[in-house]
Design a protein around this motif. Sequence first.
Motif, short mmCIF file in Angstrom:
data_model
loop_
_atom_site.label_atom_id
_atom_site.label_comp_id
_atom_site.label_asym_id
_atom_site.label_seq_id
_atom_site.Cartn_x
_atom_site.Cartn_y
_atom_site.Cartn_z
N VAL A 78 -10.11 -29.47 3.75
CA VAL A 78 -10.07 -28.02 3.58
C VAL A 78 -10.42 -27.31 4.88
O VAL A 78 -11.43 -27.57 5.50
CB VAL A 78 -11.06 -27.58 2.48
CG1 VAL A 78 -11.13 -26.07 2.39
CG2 VAL A 78 -10.63 -28.16 1.14
N VAL A 79 -9.56 -26.40 5.30
CA VAL A 79 -9.80 -25.65 6.54
C VAL A 79 -9.82 -24.14 6.27
O VAL A 79 -9.56 -23.36 7.16
CB VAL A 79 -8.75 -25.98 7.62
CG1 VAL A 79 -8.93 -27.39 8.10
CG2 VAL A 79 -7.33 -25.78 7.10
N GLY A 80 -10.12 -23.75 5.05
CA GLY A 80 -10.27 -22.33 4.78
C GLY A 80 -9.37 -21.84 3.67
O GLY A 80 -8.31 -22.39 3.40
N ARG A 81 -9.82 -20.79 3.02
CA ARG A 81 -9.05 -20.18 1.94
C ARG A 81 -9.50 -18.73 1.79
O ARG A 81 -10.67 -18.43 2.00
CB ARG A 81 -9.28 -20.92 0.63
CG ARG A 81 -8.79 -20.13 -0.57
CD ARG A 81 -8.90 -20.87 -1.87
NE ARG A 81 -7.86 -21.86 -1.96
CZ ARG A 81 -7.84 -22.80 -2.90
NH1 ARG A 81 -8.80 -22.87 -3.78
NH2 ARG A 81 -6.86 -23.67 -2.94
N PRO A 82 -8.57 -17.83 1.43
CA PRO A 82 -8.98 -16.44 1.20
C PRO A 82 -9.97 -16.33 0.06
O PRO A 82 -10.16 -17.25 -0.73
CB PRO A 82 -7.65 -15.75 0.84
CG PRO A 82 -6.58 -16.65 1.32
CD PRO A 82 -7.14 -18.03 1.24
N ASP A 83 -10.60 -15.16 -0.03
CA ASP A 83 -11.58 -14.90 -1.07
C ASP A 83 -10.97 -15.02 -2.47
O ASP A 83 -9.88 -14.53 -2.74
CB ASP A 83 -12.14 -13.48 -0.87
CG ASP A 83 -13.06 -13.05 -1.99
OD1 ASP A 83 -14.16 -13.61 -2.09
OD2 ASP A 83 -12.64 -12.18 -2.78
N THR A 84 -11.71 -15.68 -3.37
CA THR A 84 -11.19 -15.95 -4.71
C THR A 84 -10.87 -14.68 -5.48
O THR A 84 -9.79 -14.57 -6.09
CB THR A 84 -12.23 -16.79 -5.50
OG1 THR A 84 -12.39 -18.05 -4.86
CG2 THR A 84 -11.78 -17.01 -6.94
N PHE A 85 -11.77 -13.71 -5.49
CA PHE A 85 -11.53 -12.47 -6.24
C PHE A 85 -10.29 -11.73 -5.73
O PHE A 85 -9.51 -11.18 -6.51
CB PHE A 85 -12.74 -11.54 -6.14
CG PHE A 85 -13.78 -11.81 -7.19
CD1 PHE A 85 -13.50 -11.67 -8.54
CD2 PHE A 85 -15.05 -12.20 -6.82
CE1 PHE A 85 -14.46 -11.92 -9.50
CE2 PHE A 85 -16.02 -12.46 -7.77
CZ PHE A 85 -15.72 -12.32 -9.12
N THR A 86 -10.10 -11.73 -4.42
CA THR A 86 -8.94 -11.04 -3.85
C THR A 86 -7.64 -11.67 -4.33
O THR A 86 -6.70 -10.96 -4.71
CB THR A 86 -9.02 -11.09 -2.32
OG1 THR A 86 -10.26 -10.57 -1.88
CG2 THR A 86 -7.89 -10.28 -1.70
N ILE A 87 -7.59 -13.00 -4.32
CA ILE A 87 -6.38 -13.69 -4.77
C ILE A 87 -6.12 -13.42 -6.25
O ILE A 87 -5.00 -13.09 -6.66
CB ILE A 87 -6.50 -15.21 -4.53
CG1 ILE A 87 -6.67 -15.52 -3.06
CG2 ILE A 87 -5.26 -15.93 -5.08
CD1 ILE A 87 -7.01 -16.96 -2.77
N LEU A 88 -7.16 -13.56 -7.08
CA LEU A 88 -6.97 -13.39 -8.52
C LEU A 88 -6.55 -11.97 -8.86
O LEU A 88 -5.71 -11.75 -9.74
CB LEU A 88 -8.25 -13.76 -9.27
CG LEU A 88 -8.66 -15.23 -9.19
CD1 LEU A 88 -9.95 -15.46 -9.98
CD2 LEU A 88 -7.56 -16.15 -9.71
N ALA A 89 -7.13 -10.98 -8.17
CA ALA A 89 -6.74 -9.58 -8.42
C ALA A 89 -5.28 -9.36 -8.05
O ALA A 89 -4.54 -8.67 -8.77
CB ALA A 89 -7.64 -8.64 -7.64
N ALA A 90 -4.84 -9.97 -6.95
CA ALA A 90 -3.44 -9.84 -6.55
C ALA A 90 -2.52 -10.53 -7.55
O ALA A 90 -1.44 -10.02 -7.88
CB ALA A 90 -3.24 -10.41 -5.15
N LEU A 91 -2.95 -11.69 -8.06
CA LEU A 91 -2.12 -12.41 -9.03
C LEU A 91 -2.03 -11.68 -10.36
O LEU A 91 -1.06 -11.85 -11.11
CB LEU A 91 -2.68 -13.83 -9.25
CG LEU A 91 -2.53 -14.78 -8.07
CD1 LEU A 91 -3.21 -16.12 -8.39
CD2 LEU A 91 -1.06 -15.01 -7.73
N ALA A 92 -3.03 -10.86 -10.68
CA ALA A 92 -2.97 -10.08 -11.92
C ALA A 92 -1.78 -9.14 -11.91
O ALA A 92 -1.25 -8.80 -12.97
CB ALA A 92 -4.27 -9.28 -12.09
#
Length: 457
Positions: free
Chosen positions: A72-86
């Motif tokens: 693993v070399v990094g990932r965006p913030d979880t809440f940001t991704i989930l809100a966008a996927l909503a």
Amino acid sequence: MTKPLKQIHLAAHFPGVNNTTVWSDPEAGSHIEFSSFAHFARTAERAKFDFLFLAEGLRLREQGGKIYDLDVVGRPDTFTILAALAAVTDRLGLTGTINSTFNEPYEVARQFASLDHLSGGRSAWNVVTSWDAFTGENFRRGGFLPQDERYSRAKEFLTTATELFDSWHGDEIVADQETGVFLRDAKAGAFVHTGQHFDIHGQFNVPRSPQGRPVIFQAGDSEEGREFAASAADAIFSRYATLKDGQAFYTDVKNRLAKYGRGHRDLLILPAATFVLGDTDAEAEELAREVRRQQVSGATALKHLEFVWNRDLSSYDPEGPLPDIDPDVSENHISKGRAQVRMYRDPLAIAREWRELAAANNWSIRDLVINTGNRQTFVGSPETVARTINDYVQADASDGFILVPHITPTGLDTFADKVVPLLQEQGVFRTEYEGTTLRDHLGLAHPDHARGERAAS
């Protein structure tokens, strides 16, 4: 009387770049661009999965003082991704791991309640603790909490967050005569919590969400973790993906529910599961062997061995024999931020066992890591995989599975197209969503309804 068939729950884990995925494969896409997350989520929703799951990484892993760039070399913030996927899905549940060791109840409750509103009732929170001081260096609290206190904090964290979620329960909406704005009465959102870890009071500023509160997941496998899940979680992630081990874990955790006034349906057991599909079982087996070799390069094999040996092994040939020297059992570990360090609690015993295996099978270092590491859970033709998944669920080894493909974001596509229709034909998996919220998908009661049922009884 014939026992009715259980309905299978399926979810999908976007794993990021780690030793489950083959990130170097030409078919692999970005693990940070939104298009990858969107494709993965849309595929899961097209297949009528219950939810998508994102893990959380709070610090880059290191080995020998350098960033571990094979993983693993990094990932965006979880809440940001989930809100966008909503915004690009309609029914798929959106589950995120958020740490209870380094966050605060008010902030996390507000974020999940907001996500639940934005998604129309599809949010879920995987409550975890953090075990290592290495990750804690990024936070004021550091890594000072021992295991029993971490779970104590996690329990109170969840209790406090639940009090915040529930603080809007049962209040009437009234109109402000001067502004014309509809508001809840003055008591809505009021909370007071005094405990060992949290002493807070005020007004929670997010109204009751469509699900009442987010679905709660838990992933711990310790005694404390199992009790935590039995007392407060709606679902528990399990690492037991074999039939026998799965049945033992399933029975153990389900039998803990009664003392908390809960029934077997109140907690779902959902192991993570990998898979490899082929037109035939033989083709799938051959592909699975190739996938394992792709997952474990020579460099990866040496790094994995260093987890146990706690030494720099870069001078060793990964296609050669295991080191003659014993592991270094000092407290200062070469690997930082990896769960495997906890798994190998007796490195000297593990080294002896691995040397015996390597000698008996004429394995090189890489062969050993490939053969002792994680194997794919389900391997075979679509018919074989569908039958095996159903057999596990009907035999109470799980209530379903969280699928982890080795290619992202397209690795779920074949499963959705070839395995899901077979499960639907067997009558054990939905053909359409029957509800709109994640609680609907999982067969879980709305908190307000459950409260009313308990009061009536």
